[in-house]
Design an enzyme around this catalytic site. Structure first.
Site, short mmCIF file in Angstrom:
data_model
loop_
_atom_site.label_atom_id
_atom_site.label_comp_id
_atom_site.label_asym_id
_atom_site.label_seq_id
_atom_site.Cartn_x
_atom_site.Cartn_y
_atom_site.Cartn_z
N GLY B 70 -3.63 0.30 -8.09
CA GLY B 70 -3.52 0.75 -9.44
C GLY B 70 -3.63 -0.29 -10.34
O GLY B 70 -4.07 0.27 -11.43
N SER B 71 -3.55 -1.23 -10.25
CA SER B 71 -4.03 -2.22 -11.46
C SER B 71 -5.32 -2.27 -11.81
O SER B 71 -5.42 -2.21 -13.01
CB SER B 71 -3.60 -3.86 -10.76
N ASN B 151 8.42 2.73 -12.87
CA ASN B 151 8.67 2.22 -11.34
C ASN B 151 10.07 1.50 -11.16
O ASN B 151 10.34 1.19 -9.97
CB ASN B 151 7.50 1.07 -11.26
N SER B 199 -2.14 4.34 -6.60
CA SER B 199 -2.32 3.38 -5.77
C SER B 199 -1.83 3.89 -4.33
O SER B 199 -0.75 4.48 -4.32
CB SER B 199 -1.49 2.26 -6.20
N HIS B 201 -0.61 2.53 -1.56
CA HIS B 201 0.37 1.82 -0.87
C HIS B 201 1.85 2.24 -1.28
O HIS B 201 2.85 1.93 -0.74
CB HIS B 201 0.50 0.31 -1.01
N THR B 237 -19.19 -2.48 -1.53
CA THR B 237 -19.08 -1.52 -0.29
C THR B 237 -17.69 -0.87 -0.34
O THR B 237 -16.70 -1.58 -0.36
CB THR B 237 -19.49 -2.13 0.82
N CYS B 324 16.24 -13.79 -12.71
CA CYS B 324 16.33 -14.48 -11.76
C CYS B 324 15.25 -14.00 -10.56
O CYS B 324 14.83 -14.61 -9.85
CB CYS B 324 17.69 -14.86 -11.06
C1 LIG Z 1 4.05 2.10 -12.48
C2 LIG Z 1 2.83 1.03 -11.54
N1 LIG Z 1 1.50 0.87 -12.04
C3 LIG Z 1 0.66 -0.04 -11.47
C4 LIG Z 1 1.07 -0.83 -10.22
C5 LIG Z 1 0.02 -1.65 -9.62
O1 LIG Z 1 -0.56 -1.15 -8.58
P1 LIG Z 1 -1.31 -2.03 -7.35
O2 LIG Z 1 -0.24 -2.76 -6.77
O3 LIG Z 1 -1.96 -0.98 -6.46
O4 LIG Z 1 -2.06 -2.82 -8.13
C6 LIG Z 1 2.35 -0.44 -9.60
C7 LIG Z 1 2.77 -1.17 -8.50
O5 LIG Z 1 3.59 -1.97 -8.67
C8 LIG Z 1 3.10 0.46 -10.49
O6 LIG Z 1 4.47 0.57 -9.94
#
Ligand SMILES: Cc1ncc(COP(=O)(O)O)c(C=O)c1O
Lengths: 145, 394
Positions: B70-71, B151, B199, B201, B237, B324
Site C-alpha cells: 500500500g505504501s 484505518n 495492499s 496483507h 522481477t 505511548c
Molecule cells: C490506510 C492505509 N494506507 C496504507 C497502508 C500501508 O500499506 P502497506 O503496509 O502495505 O505498505 C496502510 C497499512 O497500514 C493503511 O492502513
C-alpha cells in the site's frame, strides 16, 4: 514481552504496590499533565520525619504505573530526607531498566515524591532549599503546545 | 484464550492464499519475463491474477500494476499525479487530515518540491463531504486524494460522490483503499475512481504486496527504475507467489463479502453496544458509514497503552492511538482531527476483526474490557478528578 518491558516492570504494572489514597495525608504531590499522557499523584503519611505510609494514583502507560509503584516501595519506611535523595536512575535500576522512550516516567516518579515532600514541608513550615525542588518542566516528556 | 483483534494492522494469511503461494514458490517458480515455455506459464499466471483482481475491483485489468504494498502504491500515485499536474502548471494537491502516513508523508515531500497542499478537515465522525472537496478545488489543482476507509476509526468516505465532483472538475482522483479492499464493495468504474491503492496483507493475503490501479491515460512515473516489468512502470522481477496469493485472497474476500459483512458487522455492533455501557466511553468514527470490522472507542480517565497491555495479559491483541503506543509524542492525528482532546485521545482502544473472528472471542472481549477499564480508573487521578467534577455538577 510487549514494549520490551522487564519482568519487574510487568510485575509492578500488573500488581502495583501501594495503590490508593491516604485521607488527611501529611504531604500530597501531583506531577505530569494529562495532555502528555501521564499524571502521578503521591500521598505521604509522615510520623517523626519517617514515611510510615505512602500511596499513589497514576494515569499513564504501563511504565508510569510501574515507576510509581517502585518509587513508593523505595521510600516507604524511610526518613523524609532519604526520600528526597531518590533519583530516577534508582527507580530505573530497581525495575531492571526501562526502554529509552519511557525514561521520562521515572523522572516523573522522582518529581512526584519530591512534590509530596515539598507539600509536607510547606504545610508544616519546615524550611528548605527551593533549589532542591527545581521543576524540570515538561521538557523530558513532550511538547506541550 | 487467544484473541487476535488487530486485523487493521495485518491479517493472517488464508489457507487458500498460502497454498497458491507455495505452488509458485515451489514447482512454478519461473520468471514471467523469460521467453521459454516455463516463463510463459508464469506470464500467463500473472495475467490471470490481473484479470481476477480487476474483476473484484471493477476496473480495467490493464490499469493494474503490482507494487510492494500500500505504501508504495500511495507514493507512486501521488508523485505521478503531482508531476503530471506540474507539467501543466498545476501545483495544488488536496487530501484530508486523517490519511495514512503513506499519504501524509508523501505530501510533505511534495511540499518540499514546491507543491501546495490543502488537507481538508473532517467532521466529528471523521468524514469529509464532496462539497468540501468541490470548494477546495482550484484551477491549479492536480489531484484529490481521499482514503476509502480510515484505518483507525473505520470511517468510510463518500468516495463515489467525491469522485463525481472530481470528474466534473476534471481533476484526478486517487483513493487509498488499503483498508477497504476485501472489506467493502469497490467498483472503480462506478465510483469515479482514477487511481486506487490496495495492499494484500489487509485481506488475508501476503505482506509486502499490493497494487496501484491507474485509469488509462494516466502516465505513471516509475519509482523503481530498471527492467520493463509492469509496462515499464515498476521495475523488478514480479513477486509472482505473492501476487498469486493476493489474487486468491481478494477473490475469496469478494466472493464472501455479503456473508462477511453481515456476520462481522453484527459482531462489531455487539462489541460497540456492550462497551458503550461503560460510563464515559466514546465511540469514535461513524456508526453508519463504518468498516464492518472496526471498533474504536475512548475510555476517559485511562491511558491506552496500559489498557492494551492488560488486554495482552488476557491474550487479547488490540491497538491504541495513544502517544505511548504510536511511538510519537502525540496521540493519533486521526483522533485529534475528529476533535478529541489529547487527554481523551490517549485512552483509545481499536479492535479490528476478520472473517475468522468468532462470537466466543467477541464475548470474551466484552467480558474483559470493563473490568480492566475499572481497574485502571481506580488508580487514575484524572478519573478521580472527573468523578469529583461530576458530583459537583450533579
Ligand atoms: C490506510 C492505509 N494506507 C496504507 C497502508 C500501508 O500499506 P502497506 O503496509 O502495505 O505498505 C496502510 C497499512 O497500514 C493503511 O492502513
Amino acid at each position: 514481552m510487549a514494549m520490551n518491558y522487564s519482568e519487574k516492570v510487568m510485575d509492578h504494572f500488573q500488581n502495583p504496590r501501594n495503590v490508593g489514597k491516604i485521607e488527611n495525608a501529611d504531604g500530597v504531590g501531583e506531577v505530569g499533565n494529562a495532555k502528555c499522557g501521564d499524571i502521578m499523584k503521591i500521598y505521604l503519611k509522615i510520623d517523626d520525619g519517617i514515611i510510615t505510609d505512602v500511596k499513589f494514583n497514576t494515569f499513564g502507560c504501563a511504565s508510569a504505573i510501574a515507576t510509581s509503584s517502585m518509587a513508593t516501595e523505595l521510600i516507604k519506611g524511610k526518613p523524609v530526607s532519604e526520600a528526597l535523595k531518590l533519583t530516577n536512575q534508582a527507580v530505573v535500576e530497581a525495575l531492571d531498566g526501562l526502554p529509552p522512550v519511557k525514561i521520562h516516567c521515572s523522572v516523573l516518579a522522582e518529581e512526584a515524591v519530591k512534590a509530596a515532600v515539598k507539600d509536607y514541608y510547606d504545610k508544616n513550615g519546615i524550611e528548605y532549599d527551593p533549589a532542591e525542588f527545581a521543576d524540570s518542566g515538561c521538557d523530558h516528556c513532550c511538547r506541550c503546545d | 484464550m487467544r484473541v487476535y483483534a488487530d486485523n487493521a494492522a495485518t491479517t493472517h494469511i488464508s489457507d487458500n492464499a498460502l497454498a497458491e503461494m507455495i505452488k509458485y514458490y515451489g514447482p512454478e517458480y519461473e520468471n514471467a519475463s523469460s521467453l521459454h515455455a516455463y516463463g510463459q506459464a508464469a506470464a500467463d499466471a500473472l495475467a490471470d491474477a490481473r484479470r481476477r483482481i480487476a474483476a473484484c475491483l471493477g476496473c480495467d485489468e490493464r490499469g493494474i500494476i503490482f507494487t510492494s504494498g500500500g505504501s508504495e502504491a500511495d507514493n507512486q500515485a501521488l508523485i505521478s499525479a503531482a508531476h503530471l499536474g506540474a507539467k501543466k502548471g498545476k501545483k495544488h494537491l488536496i487530501s484530508t487530515a486523517v490519511e495514512h502516513h503513506a499519504i501524509l508523508h508523501t505530501l510533505d515531500k511534495l511540499k518540499k518540491e514546491g507543491f501546495e497542499v490543502t488537507l481538508l478537515p473532517v467532521d466529528s465522525k471523521g468524514r469529509v463531504t464532496a462539497g468540501q472537496v468541490e470548494d477546495a478545488i482550484r484551477e491549479d489543482t492536480a489531484l484529490v486524494s481521499v482514503m476509502f476507509a480510515n484505518n483507525e476509526i473505520g470511517t468510510v468516505m463518500p468516495v463515489k460522490e467525491i469522485g463525481a465532483v472530481c470528474r466534473e472538475k476534471k481533476v484526478l482522483f486517487h483513493t487509498d483503499a488499503v483498508q477497504a479492499a476485501g472489506h467493502l464493495r469497490i467498483n472503480v468504474e462506478e465510483m469515479n475512481i482514477d487511481m486506487l491503492s490496495v495492499s494484500a496483507h489487509k485481506f488475508h493475503g501476503p505482506k509486502g504486496t499490493g497494487l496501484l490501479y491507474a485509469k488509462r491515460g494516466i502516465a505513471l512515473e516509475s519509482l523503481i527504475c530498471g527492467g520493463a516489468q509492469e509496462k515499464g512502470k515498476r521495475a523488478g522481477t514480479e513477486n509472482l507467489p505473492a501476487i498469486m496469493g493476493m489474487a486468491t485472497a481478494l477473490e475469496d474476500a469478494c466472493r464472501n463479502l455479503d456473508e462477511y459483512t453481515a456476520r462481522v458487522s453484527a459482531l462489531r455492533d455487539k462489541v460497540i453496544d456492550a462497551l458503550s455501557k461503560i460510563p464515559r466511553s466514546i465511540v469514535n468514527g461513524d456508526r453508519e458509514n463504518r468498516l464492518p470490522n472496526n471498533v474504536n472507542m475512548c475510555f476517559e480517565g485511562i491511558e491506552g497503552e496500559s489498557l492494551l497491555l492488560m488486554l495482552d495479559m488476557y491474550g487479547i491483541a488490540a491497538s491504541s492511538g495513544s502517544a505511548c503506543t504510536s511511538g510519537s509524542l502525540d496521540p493519533s492525528h486521526v483522533l485529534l482531527a475528529i476533535g478529541l482532546p489529547h487527554e481523551t485521545a490517549h485512552g483509545s482502544l481499536r479492535l479490528t476483526f476478520s472473517e475468522y473472528t468468532t462470537e466466543e472471542e467477541v464475548d470474551y472481549i466484552i467480558d474483559k474490557v470493563p473490568g480492566i477499564v475499572a481497574k485502571l480508573r481506580d488508580m487514575s487521578p484524572v478519573w478521580e478528578r472527573m468523578m469529583k467534577e461530576e458530583k459537583a455538577n450533579a
